[in-house]
Structure formats: C-alpha cells, structure tokens
Design an enzyme around this catalytic site. Structure first.
Site, mmCIF file in Angstrom:
data_model
loop_
_atom_site.group_PDB
_atom_site.id
_atom_site.type_symbol
_atom_site.label_atom_id
_atom_site.label_comp_id
_atom_site.label_asym_id
_atom_site.label_seq_id
_atom_site.Cartn_x
_atom_site.Cartn_y
_atom_site.Cartn_z
ATOM 1 N N THR B 184 11.767 -31.604 -8.608
ATOM 2 C CA THR B 184 10.698 -30.952 -8.322
ATOM 3 C C THR B 184 10.402 -29.901 -9.029
ATOM 4 O O THR B 184 9.826 -29.503 -9.326
ATOM 5 C CB THR B 184 11.528 -30.314 -7.183
ATOM 6 O OG1 THR B 184 12.442 -29.953 -7.845
ATOM 7 C CG2 THR B 184 11.606 -31.444 -5.853
ATOM 8 N N LYS B 263 5.825 -25.333 -8.141
ATOM 9 C CA LYS B 263 6.966 -24.899 -7.500
ATOM 10 C C LYS B 263 6.856 -22.596 -8.240
ATOM 11 O O LYS B 263 6.731 -22.974 -8.577
ATOM 12 C CB LYS B 263 7.859 -25.580 -8.560
ATOM 13 C CG LYS B 263 8.835 -25.356 -7.693
ATOM 14 C CD LYS B 263 10.344 -26.126 -8.551
ATOM 15 C CE LYS B 263 11.643 -26.021 -7.977
ATOM 16 N NZ LYS B 263 12.383 -27.141 -8.544
#
Lengths: 646, 462
Positions: B184, B263
């Site tokens: 991620t 993110k």
C-alpha cells in the site's frame, strides 16, 4: 467406568470426588494497577458504560497458526458469521485498540508487576519476552487476537499440607466488555480493552470443588498483597478447568465470583459423568461413532397449520423448519446432564451459539414431555422422514441459512455424544450450571506478534524486583498475631497496600501495632463512608501524618482529622491543616459552655448529662485534643459540680 | 553456519549451545537450565535478534526466550516441522463467470510469517487464495501470476514497465478484468504511472492491497480482495483504479481513480482517499455504486494502448522555508532531467532559490510546480513570486498531485527529449490527473470535536 451416582451437592464427600476422578485447575485473570494500558497510552481503569461516540463494524476470519494449522474455535466462530460492533469513547480508546495503528512498546510498569508476582509464585522468569497473538474470533478483541506474553514459567504456592503447582503466567491485554449478543449481531464496549492483565495458570491439582475455591482465594490474596493489582467488579475473573476420569478438560469461562466455584465445578463434573454414562447407553444400543446415523429434512410444508406457536410464527414469517432424525435415540434427549438440566440443552445451546438462533425455544424434539407439536403432527413428520418409534426427531427453525447450520450442528453435537465429552469452553450460569460457549481452543491459535520484536529481561531488572519483593501475607499474619494486631484486622492488613507502611510505622517509627493497624485499615474505610476519595491516601501521607503525631505536633485524634483534610484536598498536605493543641484553659472553657447548654435541656435520664457534654465538647475540639483527656476533664468537672452542690 | 536451515537464524553463543546438543530447530525438547526445566519446540530465530537467546515454543503455544548460557542439557524427544501452508483448493471453473487475472507484486495482501526477519512475507496462488477467500469464486474464474515479490517501497520503473506490459498482454488475450495485488505504501505511485502507460483499456484495472496483513483475523485483505475481484469482473469502469476500504469498518470499498488517489494515514484501513475530487464508485459484496458518470466504459474489444516508458532522472523536491539553492543545483549537476517541486500555498518557493531555477532552465532541466497542500490548484499568477518563477521556466501543473506529476514527468521524459513536447504531455490531461474544476465536496476533511461532525460520526460507522 464406575456406576457411581451423583448425590446432591451438600452430600458429596472428598471420597466421592476421588471416586469420579475429579480434577480441577485455575486460570486466574487479574487486572494490574497501572495508569495506562499495555500497548498504547490510553488511560486504564476508566469506564464509560453507556456513553459512546462512535461505532465500528468488523468481521473476523480464521487464519493459520505459526505451525500452519487452523484452530477449531476459530472455524466455529467463522461459521456464526457475526456482525461485530464496537462502541468507542474517545477518552478511553485510541486508534490502537481499533486495530488501525500498530502497538506501541509494552508498558514497563505492567511488566514489572507481572515479574514481581511471578517471583512471589516461586516461578522462573523468562529471559526474553516473546509477544504472541492469541486468536479470539468472537470479536472480543478487534484485532482478532490478544497480545500476550509469558513472563514466567513454573512455580508453586503452599496449600494445606501440600503445594499447588503453577504452570505459567502471562501478561496480556484485557478484552472488550460484551453488551449484547443476539442473532447475527454482537456488540462490545471497548473501554476495558487493552488494560494490562496477568493470567496465572495452575496445575490441575485441586481435588474437590471446595479446594478450587480455596486455592483461588489464596492466589487472589497473594496478588492483592502486592498492592499493585486492581480490585472491584470484573478486576479479577477466573476460568476454571474441570475434568473427571475418562472425561475431557472443560473450561468454565469468566467466573466472576469465587463463591460460585464449588457449585459450578460440581455441576460440570456431574455433566461430564452423565455424558459418559450416556455414551455407554448409546453403545449399549449399538450406536457408536461409526454406526451413528442422522439426517435432516425440510419439513416446513408439513407444519404450515401447526398451533405450536414458535413454529407457527416462524413459518408465517417465511422461515424454514428442518427435522433432524436421530436413529435409535428414543428418550435420550431427556438424559439428565446437570441439576434440572437435560441433554436437549446441550443441543439447544449449540444451535443458539453457532446457528445464531437466539430466540428460545430454538428446538423442539419428540422426547419432550412438554407440549410442542400435536401427536398427529409428529406422526406426519415421522412418516415423511421415514423414522421409526425408536428414533428421536429434533426440529429447528429459522432463516434457511441458520436452519441448515442448526440442523448440521445438532448432528455434530449428537455424534459427539457417542464419544463422550466434547472439548468446550462453557459459561457460568447463575443457577450454578454451565452452558456451551464455544469449542475449546488449542495451541493452534497462537501466533508470534510480528509487530513487536522480542524483549530482553535483564538480570539487573530481575534483581531489582527480587530485592523489593513484599513479604508473603501468611508470614505477615503470623507476625501480626505475635505483636497483638486485632484479629479482625489481620486478614485485611496482610494483603493491604498499606502492609509495607505498617512495617515502617511499627518497626522504624515505634508506633503501637494496634494503633497503626486500626489507622491504616479502619480510617480509610471510615473516610470512604463519609464520601471522601481515599485513593489519594498513599503510604507517604500516612508516614508524614504519623511523623507529626510522633513529634507531638498532633494528638492521636488529630490523625483522623488530618487524614480527612488531606483526602478532601486531593491528597495534598498543607502546613495550615495541622490542628492547634487545645490548652487546659480552653478545654475548661468549652466544658463550661457545653454544660450550660446541657443544663437547659430536658433530659430523660440525668446520667446522660456527662456523655452529652462530652460530645458537644468533642464536636468543637476534634482533632486538637484526644478524646480520653476530654472525657477525664468532663468527669472531673461534673464531680466538682456535685461536690460543690453538696 | 548461521544461514543453515538446521539452526535457522541462530548465531554466536546460542548457535554454539544448540550445536553442542545437536538441537536443531523444530526439535521437540526437554530443556534443563539453571532456572528450571522446560518442554517445548526449538523455533527458528529472527536474524535481527541477538545471539544470546534460544526461542522455545511451549506446549501451550506460547513462545519464550531462554538465555543460552543457562542451558545445561537438551534432551531431544522428536521433531515437529511447521508446514505453514494455506489449505490449497483448486479454484473452481464456472463457464458463466468472467475471467479475471490477478497479478502479484508483493505486499501484505497475501502473506505469511518469515522466520528470517520475524516479519510477514508475501505468498499466494489461486489455490491458496481460494482456500482462504472462497468467496472469490462467486464472482469470476481467477488466474494468478506472480510478477514480483517485493514490498511496495521497492517498486520502481522496472517493475512499473513490467507490470504495464503484463497487463497489456492479458488484455490482448481477452481477459475481463485485471487485479493487481500491491503493497500500500506506494500503491498510488504505481496506480498513477499505470494510468499513463496503459491507455484506452477495454476492461477495469484494479489495484488492491491491505493495511492489516492477511495473517490476522481482522485483516482487511479478504474483503479488499473480494471487492477488487468483483470490480474487475463486473464493473463498467474501464480505468486504472485503487480499491481499498472506504471507512475503517467492514462496510464497503471505494474505487479511486488511479491519478487522484493518495495514501493519507500510515496505518488506518481507510487510508486511501481521492484528493480534490470524489471517488469513482463504492463497492460491496452485492453491488457497485458509481458516484459519478464521467468514467471510461468497458468495451468488448481487446485493444489497448501501451506506453511503457520511463526516465528515472526525475526528482520531487519538497520545499521548506529557508531551502538553499544547492539542493536544486546538486540535482542539476547530477544529471537530473526533471524536477517536480511541491511548493507552499499556491505553489511558491523563496527568492534565494531563483538562481538555481535559472540554472535549471539553462541546463534544459524541466521544472514543474505542484502544491504541498495536496488539495487545490497551483496558481502562479496570484502573487509576484509565482510570476517571477514562471519567468524562470517553472511550469504550473494545475491540480496534479506531486507524486502523480513525478511519475508523469518521468514517463514523458522517457518518451522524448524535446522539452516542448514534454510540456505538452505534462499539461494534457490523460487520466484525470488534471481536472478542469474542483467540486466543493472534493475537499472535505471533517474536523473531529465539532458538534455536527460528532453527531454524524455517532450515526454513521466511519
């Protein structure tokens, strides 16, 4: 297997328990008294109860253990497909507890306490702490696992003329508090989550239900004697393991009070004993795990006109009814398992927990004597599923998915009866019986915590803790007796957080043991009754106040007076609080004033004059002069008065 | 010796002691120490841990560390080697369901324990995935291919180009949708670069990962996988997307456009947010709910445009007050061809940097301006500073996110040396990286504590 028949609870003797091979061990969970939680910096010991700011919804999935195996409990919980809802209050929960932030380093204060208690239990402390994840798929911990680490291995405590072995102790985070669990929704409060807790596991060396309670009490008092553990409701909870000969280790979870233990363990032993007899009866009928036969059928259509309310309602709501046929089981669902409890309850419990059919009754069966289906309806069903009179029929109803899970679970549980006692954790019920909670988890549920590295426990740290170890409470009690501490105080004082203070007061400051004991144990109780916050009264305050007393700055009664002021002042002592000694002339003045007031009163009995006067004087002078001196002067005063009158 | 499987991870004193007693890892042992006796299994040790302790798994499943020096005797009772294997089941084939290809690049979406480091490492196959997330078979016929096994911070131009080529190959073969498992941390870099390298895809290209590794019961991996596979199989949106949790609760996933996603939290499940706009759609097990209408639709052909180029002599400079010009100078002197500045406010840097910017222009280094506020447009006309900088050749990139501008500049410079052409490429929106307008709900960061926000949070599981 012996034919022994269980007697009523009060009539069972130690020999009876030996006959059935009763064995029991404890897993005691004790919250530690720390300011903050174990792996984050949220406050510990703060409860919000019904107030919450937000809810979070999660589901749990089973994962593999370190050795590559799935845990049975985990799979069971997965079958239930629950929506888990966490209620969070911003003051007590951060993103760590909600599993949105990795753990912070372990709380060192909590680790020290765990190590200290390990040493008190004569255990070996580990050299390196390995934090593990213990899976809990019931949702009681949002991560799906509890972070836990062994702090010590082995150890023992003396009990009667023998010792009880300790297997291990671990330091772990506490779980959520359950609010409700109904159908497919389980709700938790999260305030308690993450608080430091130790779990002490004993060997299964207790031989009667009474011994289990006694050993539990002994261990409870031992940890309390450190003054570093929490007290109160829910601060200590025990899991009790019970087995009988040929039985299985069953864990009774979360017993909240020690006095409940004897009856619970008695009933659990009886349940196992009776299940073993049921197995024998099944074998006698030729039913074993190979020959066991059970099937289930959808019988909804047959029962559309039934008058049996639970099924009638279910069908009118569009639900489904399954019928499980248990070949050759006739009558056995009425086999007694516990006090006033029968085998059908074992089945109903499983259906409730695993198929989430929470509304009771959730099953009806043909062995039942209470009214369910009409005999005509039973006949119809029996014919449809081609069952004979020797077979038992069990009905279960609900949404298609739940009714099918339920039917399968009934078959699983009845098949287990051919083997004996299935491994389970059971809940303690208020009538002293136990109910199914979940399948007993095994070592497969352990997994190393990849978020935190191992932590070395240095020899210096071990030594420091060893040197400050408190005396055993039973040694303290022997000493108290020898120096004349009042009997009614001994038990409280020996495990009190002031036990160490008592030693200092008596041994270093030369205070009378009786007076010191009464002050340390009874004064805080009295202050608490008066609504004062006694959590401020630490050892230092007592020592400071006794210093003042010893150096004649205050009188004996001044101690209570001063403690009250300090407690009211958030534990802060200020010089101005010290009461002034009352002079002889002031005392005489107060006595004269008081007696004048008393003179004006109409007294039923003239003898009360003295006590009344005394109490009036004490009211004004409390803390500044000792009561006995005042009493003496009041008596003197009245004697003089009488003499004058004569 | 320390690398040997027999004594995996042990070295120094602890290795010596184990070797003395022939106690290899996975031995079931009875261990005598000066502190008492222990039963258990000797476990491998993490290589980063010290050389003084032996790790023992107790019968209760707990692990403890014992000081090697205290060990007096080890009796070996047997051996129990861990077979850490997700139960593999053949992924069922259903002719009625679409075909989805899952590419693995690494990350925690599918992972297991690694004894060498004590951390989790990635591992997956269709059988393993079906074994642990059987729901996937409800949506598609799944094929998997492991492209890389790296953590997302190790993804770079080589992997980006390789992944783009692999995707194009699959599309040309006629797949119905593509899922890319990815760590991620840099998922948004890869999402952006794939948005440029793969154009006019006829099918959805969905990037997915997990914030909690799949070795924990509360992992978001399974649900993210389900959401992404559903999207790849059924969605009408033929774009590069990131599919991750919407709220932290197990409620729904969001489909973010690959060039607008970022993110935004180091550990939250709901870490990915669309910046300066709203997401493409919501997805749960049952349905995909588009939130907007301007996406590229799925087509039935197998045509796709592939532009697998990248020049890695590009850097992002995050401006801070008092930055000295030598920072920029050193990039120029080291042969960098492009610089993306994340400027303050509307896109500013201080005056002392001007000579360096001039230096860049003279050396034909392309300099583009983005904003470190992340939300909002670069507006270099508003203040003199901005105008001065444009004089010096700094090009504003509207509302392109800094990381997106970085990969786009590398991608553009990979195609041409002509800075005018680079300029044209940079400022021509390709996949939503520059938008003409920012809707007013494109910037909504709720401020906790405010009564109306708290009221909302108390009602909606965020």
């Amino acid at each position: 297997m012996s034919d022994f028949l269980f007697k009523p609870f009060d009539e069972m003797t130690p020999d009876d328990y030996a006959e059935i091979g009763f064995k029991s061990g404890l897993e005691i969970h004790q919250q530690l008294l720390t300011e903050k939680k174990l792996f984050c910096r949220c406050p510990a010991g703060k409860y919000n109860n019904d107030i919450y700011h937000a809810e979070i919804l999660r589901h749990m999935r089973p994962t593999l253990s370190e050795l590559g195996e799935y845990d049975g409990t985990a799979l069971m919980e997965f079958k239930t497909k629950k929506d888990i809802i966490y209620r969070i209050h911003y003051d007590t929960v951060c993103t760590y507890e909600m599993d949105d932030t990795p753990p912070f380093e372990i709380n060192e204060e909590a680790l020290d306490i765990a190590l200290e208690i390990g040493l008190l239990l004569n255990a070996s402390l580990v050299d390196e702490l390995h934090i593990s994840r213990k899976q809990y798929l019931d949702g009681s911990i949002p991560t799906g696992f509890q972070r836990t680490a062994i702090t010590s291995v082995g150890g023992f405590i003396p009990y009667k003329d023998r010792t009880i072995g300790i297997i291990q102790m671990s330091l772990e985070e506490d779980s959520c508090r359950e609010v409700s669990d109904f159908g497919h929704t389980r709700i938790y409060l999260t305030d308690r989550l993450g608080m430091p807790l130790i779990e002490t596991v004993t060997q299964p060396e207790m031989r009667t239900p009474q011994e289990v309670a006694e050993v539990n009490e002994l261990l409870r008092r031992l940890v309390n004697s450190t003054g570093k553990v929490r007290n109160g409701i829910g601060a200590a909870r025990q899991d009790v393991n019970v087995s009988v000969r040929e039985g299985t280790r069953i864990e009774i979870k979360g017993v909240p009070r020690i006095p409940m233990i004897p009856l619970l363990t008695y009933n659990e032993a009886m349940r196992q004993w009776n299940l073993l007899h049921l197995r024998d009866e099944l074998n006698k009928r030729g039913i074993n795990s190979d020959t066991f036969e059970a099937k289930y059928f959808d019988v909804t259509k047959l029962l559309t006109k039934t008058r049996y309310t639970p099924i009638h309602n279910a069908i009118s709501e569009g639900k489904m009814v399954n019928c499980v046929v248990l070949r050759g089981w006739r009558g056995l669902l009425r086999w007694q398992t516990q006090t006033d409890t029968y085998f059908s309850k074992e089945i109903s419990d499983r259906v409730r927990v695993i198929a989430c059919l929470s509304v009771l009754p959730n099953i009806a069966h043909s062995d039942s004597r209470s009214e369910t289906l009409s005999s005509h309806e039973w006949q119809k069903v029996r014919k449809f599923v081609s069952a004979s009179d020797d077979d038992t029929l069990v009905l279960v109803w609900g949404d298609a998915r739940d009714a099918n899970t339920g039917a399968k679970e009934i078959i699983i549980r009845t098949k287990e009866a051919t083997i004996g006692v299935p491994s389970e954790t059971r809940q303690a019920l208020y009538d002293g019986t136990t109910g199914f909670e979940r399948i007993l988890p095994g070592p497969q549920r352990m997994y190393p915590d990849t978020d935190l590295p191992p932590k070395k426990i240095t020899d210096e740290r071990k030594l420091r803790i060893k040197q400050n170890l408190p005396k055993y409470f039973w040694e303290r009690e022997t000493w108290y007796k020898s120096i004349g501490v009042p009997t009614d105080i001994i038990k409280d004082l020996s495990v009190s957080k002031y036990a160490k203070t008592f030693e200092i007061l008596v041994e270093e400051m030369g205070i009378s043991p009786v007076f010191a004991a009464i002050t340390l144990i009874n004064f805080p109780k009295k202050l608490k009754k008066k609504g004062k916050d006694i959590s401020f009264l630490d050892s230092n305050i007592f020592i400071q106040v006794f210093e003042l007393f010893k150096n004649n700055f205050i009188c004996k009664d001044g101690i209570f007076y001063l403690l009250e002021l300090i407690a009211s002042n958030n534990g802060k002592f200020e010089k101005e609080m010290i009461p002034q000694h009352c002079s002889q002339s002031e005392l005489l003045y107060e006595i004269r004033q008081a007696s004048k007031k008393v003179e004006k009163m109409k007294l039923y009995d003239e003898k009360n004059k003295i006590t009344l006067t005394l109490s009036l004087v004490m009211k004004n002078l409390f803390g500044r002069i000792d009561g006995c001196i005042v009493a003496k002067e009041v008596i003197n005063y009245f004697e003089k008065e009488m003499n004058n009158e004569q | 010796m320390s690398n040997s499987e027999d004594y995996k991870g042990y070295r120094g004193r602890s290795l010596e002691v184990l070797q003395n007693f022939n106690a290899m890892v996975w031995s079931e042992v009875y261990l005598e120490t000066s502190d008492g006796t222990f039963d258990g299994i000797i476990l491998p040790r993490s290589e980063t841990a010290d050389d003084q302790h032996v790790v023992l798994k107790l019968p209760s499943g707990y692990n403890i560390g014992l000081r090697a020096d205290k060990i007096q005797n080890i009796k070996i009772l047997g051996r129990k080697i861990a077979h850490y294997k997700i139960p593999e089941k053949e992924f069922p084939f259903n002719p009625k369901l679409p075909k989805v290809k899952l590419f693995g690049t690494g990350g925690t979406i599918a992972s297991r324990l690694d004894y060498r480091t004590g951390a989790v490492i990635p591992a997956f196959s269709p059988g393993e995935l079906y074994g642990s997330v059987p729901e996937l078979a409800d949506y598609c016929n799944l094929e998997t291919e492991k492209l890389y096994g790296v953590f997302s911070e190790n993804m770079g131009p080589e992997q980006w180009i390789g992944t783009a080529k692999a995707i194009a190959r699959e599309i040309e073969k006629g797949v119905h949708g593509i899922v890319i498992g990815h760590g991620t941390d840099t998922m948004h870099h890869t999402a952006a670069v794939l948005s440029f390298m793969i154009q006019n895809s006829p099918v959805p290209i969905v990037m997915v990962g997990s914030q909690r590794s799949s070795d924990r019961p509360s992992s978001d991996a399974a649900l993210n996988l389900i959401h992404s596979v559903k999207t790849a199989a059924e969605s009408d949106i033929a774009e590069v997307m990131v599919c991750m949790f919407g709220p932290t609760s197990d409620e729904y996933g969001l489909l973010h456009r690959g060039t607008r996603v970022r993110k935004m939290h180091s550990s939250y499940r709901s870490t990915f947010r669309t910046i300066g706009d709203i997401p493409l759609a919501m997805v749960n097990r049952q349905k995909i709910t588009p939130l907007r209408n301007d996406y590229k639709r799925r087509r039935n052909d197998k045509k796709v445009d592939l532009f697998p180029y990248f020049d890695d002599r590009v850097a992002i400079v995050y401006y801070y007050p008092n930055m000295k010009s030598d920072i920029i100078d050193s990039l120029i002197d080291n042969g960098y061809r492009g610089i993306v500045i994340a400027g303050t406010g509307l896109g500013h840097v201080n005056k002392p940097l001007y000579p360096a910017l001039k230096h860049a222009k003279e050396n034909k280094v392309a300099v583009y301006m983005t904003v470190q506020t992340l939300w909002g447009y670069v507006q270099m006309y508003v203040y003199d500073t901005g105008r001065d900088m444009m004089e010096l050749g700094v090009v504003p990139t509207a509302n392109m996110l800094p990381e997106v501008a970085y990969v786009k500049l590398g991608w553009a410079l990979g195609q041409t040396d002509d800075l005018d052409e680079v300029h044209r490429i940079m400022l021509t929106p390709i996949a939503g990286e520059i938008t003409e307008r920012e809707p007013s709900n494109g910037y909504l960061i709720f401020q906790g504590g405010i009564p109306e926000v708290e009221e909302f949070i108390s009602k909606v599981r965020k």
